[in-house]
Design a protein around this motif. Structure first.
Motif, short mmCIF file in Angstrom:
data_model
loop_
_atom_site.label_atom_id
_atom_site.label_comp_id
_atom_site.label_asym_id
_atom_site.label_seq_id
_atom_site.Cartn_x
_atom_site.Cartn_y
_atom_site.Cartn_z
N LYS A 70 109.96 61.10 55.61
CA LYS A 70 109.08 60.76 54.78
C LYS A 70 108.35 59.21 55.69
O LYS A 70 106.39 59.26 56.47
CB LYS A 70 109.15 60.38 53.76
N ASP A 71 109.53 58.57 56.09
CA ASP A 71 109.08 57.60 56.60
C ASP A 71 108.18 58.03 58.48
O ASP A 71 107.38 56.98 58.55
CB ASP A 71 110.02 56.64 56.94
N LEU A 72 108.75 58.27 58.98
CA LEU A 72 108.46 59.09 60.32
C LEU A 72 107.09 59.75 60.16
O LEU A 72 105.54 59.11 60.84
CB LEU A 72 109.10 59.90 60.83
N GLN A 73 106.70 60.26 58.86
CA GLN A 73 105.72 60.57 58.90
C GLN A 73 104.24 59.95 58.17
O GLN A 73 103.13 59.96 58.54
CB GLN A 73 105.46 62.25 57.63
N ARG A 74 105.39 59.27 57.82
CA ARG A 74 103.65 57.50 57.17
C ARG A 74 103.43 56.83 58.86
O ARG A 74 101.68 56.29 58.21
CB ARG A 74 104.32 56.95 56.29
#
Length: 75
Positions: free
Chosen positions: A67-71
Protein backbone atom coordinates in the motif's frame (compact mmCIF):
# COMPACT_ATOMS: atom_id res chain seq x y z
CA UNK A 1 8.25 1.27 42.80
CA UNK A 2 11.14 1.54 40.41
CA UNK A 3 11.59 2.51 36.80
CA UNK A 4 9.60 0.62 34.20
CA UNK A 5 7.54 1.39 31.11
CA UNK A 6 4.70 -0.04 29.05
CA UNK A 7 5.60 -3.51 27.81
CA UNK A 8 8.22 -4.22 30.50
CA UNK A 9 8.05 -7.27 32.70
CA UNK A 10 7.65 -6.25 36.32
CA UNK A 11 7.45 -8.07 39.62
CA UNK A 12 4.36 -7.55 41.75
CA UNK A 13 2.68 -9.00 44.78
CA UNK A 14 -0.82 -10.32 44.14
CA UNK A 15 -3.54 -8.53 46.11
CA UNK A 16 -4.95 -11.87 47.30
CA UNK A 17 -1.58 -13.36 48.21
CA UNK A 18 -0.82 -13.36 51.91
CA UNK A 19 2.45 -15.29 51.75
CA UNK A 20 4.46 -12.43 50.17
CA UNK A 21 5.13 -14.30 46.93
CA UNK A 22 6.27 -12.12 44.01
CA UNK A 23 4.81 -12.81 40.57
CA UNK A 24 6.01 -11.39 37.27
CA UNK A 25 3.80 -9.98 34.57
CA UNK A 26 3.92 -7.60 31.67
CA UNK A 27 2.59 -4.05 31.93
CA UNK A 28 -0.11 -4.05 29.26
CA UNK A 29 -1.72 -0.72 30.15
CA UNK A 30 -0.45 2.30 32.05
CA UNK A 31 -2.65 5.34 32.68
CA UNK A 32 -2.03 8.46 34.70
CA UNK A 33 -5.02 9.33 36.86
CA UNK A 34 -5.56 12.51 38.79
CA UNK A 35 -8.27 14.60 40.33
CA UNK A 36 -8.37 18.02 41.95
CA UNK A 37 -8.66 16.56 45.45
CA UNK A 38 -6.36 13.51 45.03
CA UNK A 39 -2.65 13.13 44.28
CA UNK A 40 -1.55 11.87 40.87
CA UNK A 41 -1.08 8.14 40.55
CA UNK A 42 -0.54 5.55 37.85
CA UNK A 43 -3.08 2.80 37.28
CA UNK A 44 -1.37 -0.28 35.86
CA UNK A 45 -2.88 -3.34 34.22
CA UNK A 46 -0.63 -6.38 34.38
CA UNK A 47 -1.14 -9.34 32.07
CA UNK A 48 0.12 -10.88 28.88
CA UNK A 49 -0.01 -9.25 25.47
CA UNK A 50 -2.26 -11.15 23.08
CA UNK A 51 -0.26 -13.60 21.01
CA UNK A 52 -0.18 -12.94 17.26
CA UNK A 53 -0.06 -15.53 14.54
CA UNK A 54 3.27 -15.00 12.69
CA UNK A 55 1.71 -15.77 9.29
CA UNK A 56 -1.08 -13.26 9.85
CA UNK A 57 1.50 -10.66 10.96
CA UNK A 58 3.61 -11.24 7.80
CA UNK A 59 0.58 -10.93 5.52
CA UNK A 60 -0.46 -7.64 7.18
CA UNK A 61 3.10 -6.31 6.90
CA UNK A 62 3.32 -7.23 3.20
CA UNK A 63 -0.03 -5.55 2.55
CA UNK A 64 1.10 -2.41 4.35
CA UNK A 65 4.34 -2.26 2.35
CA UNK A 66 2.46 -2.76 -0.93
CA UNK A 67 0.00 0.00 0.00
CA UNK A 68 2.85 2.40 0.82
CA UNK A 69 4.63 1.62 -2.46
CA UNK A 70 1.39 2.18 -4.37
CA UNK A 71 0.87 5.55 -2.66
CA UNK A 72 4.35 6.61 -3.74
CA UNK A 73 3.67 5.55 -7.33
CA UNK A 74 6.31 2.82 -7.37
CA UNK A 75 3.87 -0.03 -7.85
Amino acid sequence: EGHWHYGDRIGHESLLSRDGRIETGQATRVTLAWAADEPHHYAVTIGEFPRRDPVEWAIKLAGSVAKDLQRQGLM
